[in-house]
Write an enzyme that holds these catalytic residues in place. Structure first.
Site, PDB file in Angstrom:
ATOM      1  N   CYS A 136       0.829  -1.210   0.000  1.00  0.00           N
ATOM      2  CA  CYS A 136       0.000   0.000   0.000  1.00  0.00           C
ATOM      3  C   CYS A 136       0.862   1.258   0.000  1.00  0.00           C
ATOM      4  O   CYS A 136       1.407   1.652   1.039  1.00  0.00           O
ATOM      5  CB  CYS A 136      -0.930  -0.006   1.212  1.00  0.00           C
ATOM      6  SG  CYS A 136      -1.977   1.461   1.323  1.00  0.00           S
ATOM      7  N   CYS A 139      -0.421   4.112   2.179  1.00  0.00           N
ATOM      8  CA  CYS A 139      -0.148   3.935   3.616  1.00  0.00           C
ATOM      9  C   CYS A 139       1.331   4.170   3.933  1.00  0.00           C
ATOM     10  O   CYS A 139       1.667   4.793   4.930  1.00  0.00           O
ATOM     11  CB  CYS A 139      -0.484   2.510   4.064  1.00  0.00           C
ATOM     12  SG  CYS A 139      -1.961   1.813   3.329  1.00  0.00           S
ATOM     13  N   ASP A 140       2.211   3.630   3.109  1.00  0.00           N
ATOM     14  CA  ASP A 140       3.620   3.548   3.501  1.00  0.00           C
ATOM     15  C   ASP A 140       4.577   4.389   2.660  1.00  0.00           C
ATOM     16  O   ASP A 140       5.763   4.480   2.981  1.00  0.00           O
ATOM     17  CB  ASP A 140       4.094   2.071   3.445  1.00  0.00           C
ATOM     18  CG  ASP A 140       3.299   1.192   4.408  1.00  0.00           C
ATOM     19  OD1 ASP A 140       2.855   1.728   5.443  1.00  0.00           O
ATOM     20  OD2 ASP A 140       3.119   0.000   4.126  1.00  0.00           O
TER      21      ASP A 140
END
Ligand code: NDP
Length: 320
Positions: A136, A139-140
């Site tokens: 992701c 997200c990261d």
């Protein structure tokens, strides 16, 4: 073997299921959450979370889910550890059977079984997961500011993730196993026009390699046409080869789209069956964020409450 009855039966305990539980409990529906095989959902296999609103400092995914569960229980949710193996959706109340043999009966049903990122299964992928390998970018990606990152895949997700990563990195490489992308043309145009993205065609991942204390360092690649081997240095590798929604249980019982996601009335969590709602990643292949899952979980609880209020009113009127 026991039978559990509730006004709102929730299957799944990620942000969608637990948000539905919090709202449902506060509306007096005494929800039951059947937690499933991965209690807490996908966030329990992540580490740092920086994009869930309300927390100025970095929080941990598993901690966030523990807090959500504690909040749901605090307002009156019953959490039960079981996996639903069969379900009868012929009409309210809905009956689910657990792996334990227990029976769950809900006047309304909220499906929040989520989705799982697909992984390549290449050596090193799980070893360096959370230490360079992720599924992701939203997200990261932030953790790889100014670093070299690669994205693996050729669909919309892969191309969107590559474009997104240019917000953080000036060195983004898309690695695809064929010589053409399946992503939409407009996304491809943006990708090819971007000076900070290069594409490696016809490359499969042989393995992910790293160093202790440093994390991921490079990927070993094999050319799918010539068989030639090569290496690609990377601090972060984002596997974007699709997601699989957890909808096996609902095949033949609810409408699923071509990718297996539950079909809902657009803009709502309503399925075609009155009283059955779907929220979170099991019905959303576009956004897939904890906060959007929590949002649709809330919507499912509000709609479940309305469904019951209308039904109770009709029953009361019929009895007069
Ligand atoms: P897709 O299934 O569309 O694409 C998966 C990609 O990964 C393909 O390019 C495929 O290669 C590649 N792949 C699959 N398995 C492997 C493997 N084992 N090794 C290497 N490569 C592999 O998934 P997406 O997540 O991109 O999209 C899912 C759905 O969501 C689609 O319908 C998409 O349109 C939609 N979506 C829409 C968005 C939007 O509208 N903005 C954003 C994101 C997704 P190959 O091409 O060779 O099969």
């Amino acid at each position: 073997m026991a039978t559990h009855e509730t006004r709102m039966l929730i299957i799944g305990s990620g942000p969608a299921g637990l948000s539905a539980a919090i709202y449902g409990a506060r509306a007096g529906m005494k929800p039951i959450v059947v937690q499933g095989l991965q209690p807490g959902g996908q966030l329990t296999i992540t580490t740092d979370v920086e994009n869930y609103p309300g927390f100025r400092d970095v929080i941990q995914g598993p901690w966030l889910m523990q807090e959500m569960q504690a909040q749901a229980e605090h307002v009156g949710t019953r959490m039960l550890w079981d996996t639903i193996v069969d379900i009868d959706l012929s009409g309210s109340p809905f009956t689910a059977t657990g792996d334990s043999g227990d029976i769950y009966i809900g006047d309304t049903l909220v499906i929040a079984t989520g989705a799982q990122a697909k992984w390549l299964g290449a050596p090193g992928e799980q070893e360096w997961s959370g230490k360079g390998v992720s599924a992701c970018a939203t997200c990261d990606g932030f953790f790889y500011r100014g670093k070299k990152v690669v994205v693996i895949g050729g669909g919309n997700t892969a191309v969107e993730e590559a474009l997104y990563l240019t917000n953080h990195s000036q060195d983004v490489t898309l690695i695809h196993r064929r010589d053409s992308l399946r992503a939409e043309r407009i996304l491809q145009d943006r990708l090819f026009a971007h000076s900070n993205i290069k594409v490696l065609w016809n490359k499969a991942i042989d393995h992910f390699a790293g160093e202790d204390g440093k994390g991921l360092t490079h990927l070993d690649l094999v050319d799918t046409v010539t068989g030639a081997r090569s290496q690609e240095a990377a601090d972060g590798a984002f596997v974007a080869i699709g997601h699989a929604p957890a909808t096996e249980l609902f095949k033949g019982k609810l409408a699923l789209d071509d990718s297996g996601y539950i079909v809902v009335t657009p803009g709502t969590p309503k399925t075609a069956i009155p009283g059955v709602f779907a929220c979170g990643d099991v019905m959303d292949h576009t956004y897939r964020q904890a906060v959007t899952a929590a949002g649709t979980g809330c919507m499912a609880a509000l709609d479940a409450e309305r469904f019951l209020a209308e039904r109770d009113f009709e029953i009361a009127q019929a009895a007069e």
